[in-house]
Design an enzyme around this catalytic site. Structure first.
Site, mmCIF file in Angstrom:
data_model
loop_
_atom_site.group_PDB
_atom_site.id
_atom_site.type_symbol
_atom_site.label_atom_id
_atom_site.label_comp_id
_atom_site.label_asym_id
_atom_site.label_seq_id
_atom_site.Cartn_x
_atom_site.Cartn_y
_atom_site.Cartn_z
ATOM 1 N N GLY A 7 79.349 -16.724 52.175
ATOM 2 C CA GLY A 7 78.435 -17.846 51.958
ATOM 3 C C GLY A 7 78.243 -18.637 53.236
ATOM 4 O O GLY A 7 78.186 -19.872 53.222
ATOM 5 N N ALA A 8 78.105 -17.928 54.356
ATOM 6 C CA ALA A 8 77.954 -18.601 55.658
ATOM 7 C C ALA A 8 76.498 -18.894 55.988
ATOM 8 O O ALA A 8 76.200 -19.467 57.034
ATOM 9 C CB ALA A 8 78.572 -17.747 56.764
ATOM 10 N N PHE A 12 78.511 -25.321 52.939
ATOM 11 C CA PHE A 12 79.873 -25.457 53.500
ATOM 12 C C PHE A 12 80.175 -24.333 54.496
ATOM 13 O O PHE A 12 80.809 -24.559 55.526
ATOM 14 C CB PHE A 12 80.951 -25.380 52.418
ATOM 15 C CG PHE A 12 80.823 -26.320 51.261
ATOM 16 C CD1 PHE A 12 79.937 -27.393 51.271
ATOM 17 C CD2 PHE A 12 81.632 -26.151 50.132
ATOM 18 C CE1 PHE A 12 79.843 -28.255 50.185
ATOM 19 C CE2 PHE A 12 81.547 -27.003 49.054
ATOM 20 C CZ PHE A 12 80.653 -28.054 49.067
ATOM 21 N N SER A 134 86.537 -26.031 42.786
ATOM 22 C CA SER A 134 85.716 -27.210 42.486
ATOM 23 C C SER A 134 86.510 -28.132 41.573
ATOM 24 O O SER A 134 87.391 -27.675 40.829
ATOM 25 C CB SER A 134 84.434 -26.772 41.771
ATOM 26 O OG SER A 134 83.762 -27.891 41.210
ATOM 27 N N TYR A 147 80.455 -22.286 34.632
ATOM 28 C CA TYR A 147 80.732 -22.616 36.044
ATOM 29 C C TYR A 147 82.140 -23.189 36.176
ATOM 30 O O TYR A 147 82.943 -22.720 36.999
ATOM 31 C CB TYR A 147 79.703 -23.604 36.583
ATOM 32 C CG TYR A 147 80.026 -24.020 38.006
ATOM 33 C CD1 TYR A 147 79.960 -23.098 39.043
ATOM 34 C CD2 TYR A 147 80.433 -25.325 38.303
ATOM 35 C CE1 TYR A 147 80.294 -23.463 40.343
ATOM 36 C CE2 TYR A 147 80.764 -25.691 39.597
ATOM 37 C CZ TYR A 147 80.691 -24.752 40.614
ATOM 38 O OH TYR A 147 81.030 -25.111 41.896
ATOM 39 N N PRO A 177 86.298 -29.461 45.854
ATOM 40 C CA PRO A 177 85.412 -30.604 46.124
ATOM 41 C C PRO A 177 84.700 -31.104 44.864
ATOM 42 O O PRO A 177 84.438 -30.340 43.934
ATOM 43 C CB PRO A 177 84.381 -30.040 47.115
ATOM 44 C CG PRO A 177 84.868 -28.682 47.514
ATOM 45 C CD PRO A 177 85.729 -28.212 46.387
HETATM 46 P P1 NDP Z 1 75.123 -23.405 48.927
HETATM 47 O O1 NDP Z 1 74.256 -22.952 47.795
HETATM 48 O O2 NDP Z 1 74.535 -24.257 49.985
HETATM 49 O O3 NDP Z 1 75.799 -22.143 49.615
HETATM 50 C C1 NDP Z 1 76.278 -21.065 48.854
HETATM 51 C C2 NDP Z 1 76.478 -19.879 49.748
HETATM 52 O O4 NDP Z 1 76.959 -18.787 48.953
HETATM 53 C C3 NDP Z 1 75.185 -19.429 50.398
HETATM 54 O O5 NDP Z 1 75.456 -19.122 51.759
HETATM 55 C C4 NDP Z 1 74.824 -18.149 49.638
HETATM 56 O O6 NDP Z 1 74.185 -17.263 50.537
HETATM 57 C C5 NDP Z 1 76.214 -17.635 49.269
HETATM 58 N N1 NDP Z 1 76.204 -16.718 48.132
HETATM 59 C C6 NDP Z 1 75.791 -16.952 46.871
HETATM 60 N N2 NDP Z 1 75.912 -15.837 46.130
HETATM 61 C C7 NDP Z 1 76.417 -14.879 46.963
HETATM 62 C C8 NDP Z 1 76.752 -13.522 46.803
HETATM 63 N N3 NDP Z 1 76.595 -12.882 45.631
HETATM 64 N N4 NDP Z 1 77.250 -12.833 47.861
HETATM 65 C C9 NDP Z 1 77.405 -13.452 49.048
HETATM 66 N N5 NDP Z 1 77.103 -14.732 49.267
HETATM 67 C C10 NDP Z 1 76.604 -15.433 48.231
HETATM 68 O O7 NDP Z 1 76.357 -24.136 48.224
HETATM 69 P P2 NDP Z 1 77.596 -24.987 48.783
HETATM 70 O O8 NDP Z 1 77.792 -24.764 50.226
HETATM 71 O O9 NDP Z 1 77.436 -26.359 48.271
HETATM 72 O O10 NDP Z 1 78.752 -24.309 47.950
HETATM 73 C C11 NDP Z 1 79.695 -23.418 48.501
HETATM 74 C C12 NDP Z 1 80.828 -23.241 47.511
HETATM 75 O O11 NDP Z 1 81.361 -24.504 47.181
HETATM 76 C C13 NDP Z 1 80.429 -22.597 46.192
HETATM 77 O O12 NDP Z 1 81.474 -21.743 45.791
HETATM 78 C C14 NDP Z 1 80.320 -23.787 45.230
HETATM 79 O O13 NDP Z 1 80.575 -23.414 43.900
HETATM 80 C C15 NDP Z 1 81.401 -24.679 45.775
HETATM 81 N N6 NDP Z 1 81.262 -26.111 45.503
HETATM 82 C C16 NDP Z 1 80.124 -26.793 45.807
HETATM 83 C C17 NDP Z 1 80.052 -28.164 45.558
HETATM 84 C C18 NDP Z 1 78.820 -28.978 45.794
HETATM 85 O O14 NDP Z 1 78.681 -30.033 45.173
HETATM 86 N N7 NDP Z 1 77.920 -28.581 46.680
HETATM 87 C C19 NDP Z 1 81.213 -28.891 45.056
HETATM 88 C C20 NDP Z 1 82.353 -28.068 44.757
HETATM 89 C C21 NDP Z 1 82.378 -26.746 45.004
HETATM 90 P P3 NDP Z 1 73.072 -16.185 50.146
HETATM 91 O O15 NDP Z 1 72.158 -16.828 49.130
HETATM 92 O O16 NDP Z 1 72.418 -15.924 51.465
HETATM 93 O O17 NDP Z 1 73.833 -15.012 49.629
HETATM 94 C C1 8X3 Z 2 80.364 -28.602 42.191
HETATM 95 C C2 8X3 Z 2 80.796 -29.954 41.790
HETATM 96 O O1 8X3 Z 2 80.757 -31.663 39.923
HETATM 97 O O2 8X3 Z 2 78.734 -30.354 40.313
HETATM 98 O O3 8X3 Z 2 81.374 -27.680 41.963
HETATM 99 O O4 8X3 Z 2 80.659 -29.334 39.300
HETATM 100 S S1 8X3 Z 2 80.220 -30.328 40.252
#
Ligand code: NDP
Ligand code: 8X3
Length: 248
Positions: A7-8, A12, A134, A147, A177
């Site tokens: 998820g780069a 995050f 999360s 989720y 987070p």
């Molecule tokens: P984003 O949607 O900005 O980033 C998610 C990343 O995951 C993207 O780079 C996407 O890339 C990648 N991804 C999704 N599905 C796949 C897959 N099947 N294979 C490979 N890569 C994948 O979200 P965040 O940065 O906010 O979230 C990152 C993590 O943090 C997640 O696990 C999320 O559940 C968790 N999180 C987020 C919070 C928030 O409030 N934002 C809070 C708590 C946890 P691509 O589409 O190019 O594959």
């Molecule tokens: C993402 C945070 O509160 O939307 O994991 O579930 S919350």
């Protein structure tokens, strides 16, 4: 140090990649959207290796790891960050395909990649796995159903990895987070309805993807004899609200 971040391509993962490269570390940046990774690579240079990876295609993962170029092949840190939420409907209205995609990505993808990477860490008696869980893995909320359950899995898997790694120097953290604005998370959750996504973060001081990038970097830089087992972080404005009663 070599760090594999799933998820780069956004959020995050991208924030952490930028910080690590700025410090001279090598980053394997994995995601499905290769073009986004290549744009980041053009900016960050040769320390950032873009790798097309769909973690939910679990059968493909061992070969992707085996095919890494020699200078990136030793993975010192695996950041299992790829993940998504889809929908905020209550369980009785949710789309089963959304549930399955969350389980395939957040659970099956994460365990399959860990399975592909962990044995070499144990063999070297060194390494660090950071799983991005999360607050939803601990605290139920309306519409969180699958989720939250996937993130509860990630939490318990992280703790069980710690148990299995007894006697090794391999470390594991579950980062948990709360609400973080400015990533694609809610845009994905609302299936591209950006105005709904923006509303989630209106009216309070949010954490940002950069904040979480800083926290991930801090974790990676903790001394090798310390293991942060779980780390729950929220914006100050977000807190517990207890159980809910539907009044007559
Ligand atoms: P984003 O949607 O900005 O980033 C998610 C990343 O995951 C993207 O780079 C996407 O890339 C990648 N991804 C999704 N599905 C796949 C897959 N099947 N294979 C490979 N890569 C994948 O979200 P965040 O940065 O906010 O979230 C990152 C993590 O943090 C997640 O696990 C999320 O559940 C968790 N999180 C987020 C919070 C928030 O409030 N934002 C809070 C708590 C946890 P691509 O589409 O190019 O594959
Ligand atoms: C993402 C945070 O509160 O939307 O994991 O579930 S919350």
């Amino acid at each position: 140090m070599n760090v594999l971040i799933t998820g780069a391509s956004a959020g995050f993962g991208e924030a952490l990649a930028r910080r690590l490269v700025a410090k001279g570390h090598k980053v394997i940046g994995a995601a499905r959207r290769l073009e986004k990774l290549e744009t980041i690579a053009n900016e960050l240079g040769e320390l950032f290796l873009p790798v097309k990876m769909d973690v939910s295609d679990t059968a493909s993962l061992p070969q992707i790891i085996a095919d890494l170029p020699t200078e990136f092949s030793q993975i010192d840190v695996l950041v299992n960050n790829a993940g998504l939420a889809l929908g905020t409907e209550p369980a009785y209205k949710a789309d089963l395909n959304d549930w399955m995609q969350m389980a395939d990505t957040n659970i099956k993808g994460l365990i399959a990649l860990t399975h592909a990477v962990l044995p070499a860490m144990v063999e070297r008696n060194s390494g660090y796995i950071i799983n991005v869980g999360s607050i939803a893995g601990s605290w139920p909320y309306y519409g969180g159903n699958v989720y939250g359950a996937t993130k509860a899995f990630v939490k318990q898997f992280s703790l069980n990895l710690r148990a299995d790694l007894l006697g090794t120097q391999v470390r594991v953290t579950n980062l948990e987070p709360g609400a973080v604005a400015g990533t694609e998370f809610s845009n994905v959750r609302y299936h591209g309805d950006d105005s709904k996504a923006d509303k989630v973060y209106e009216g309070f001081k949010n954490m940002t993807g950069d904040d979480v990038g800083d926290i991930l970097l801090w974790l990676i830089e903790t001394p090798a004899h310390i293991n942060v087992n779980r780390l729950e972080v929220m914006p100050v404005a977000q807190t517990y609200n207890g159980l809910t009663i539907a009044k007559d």
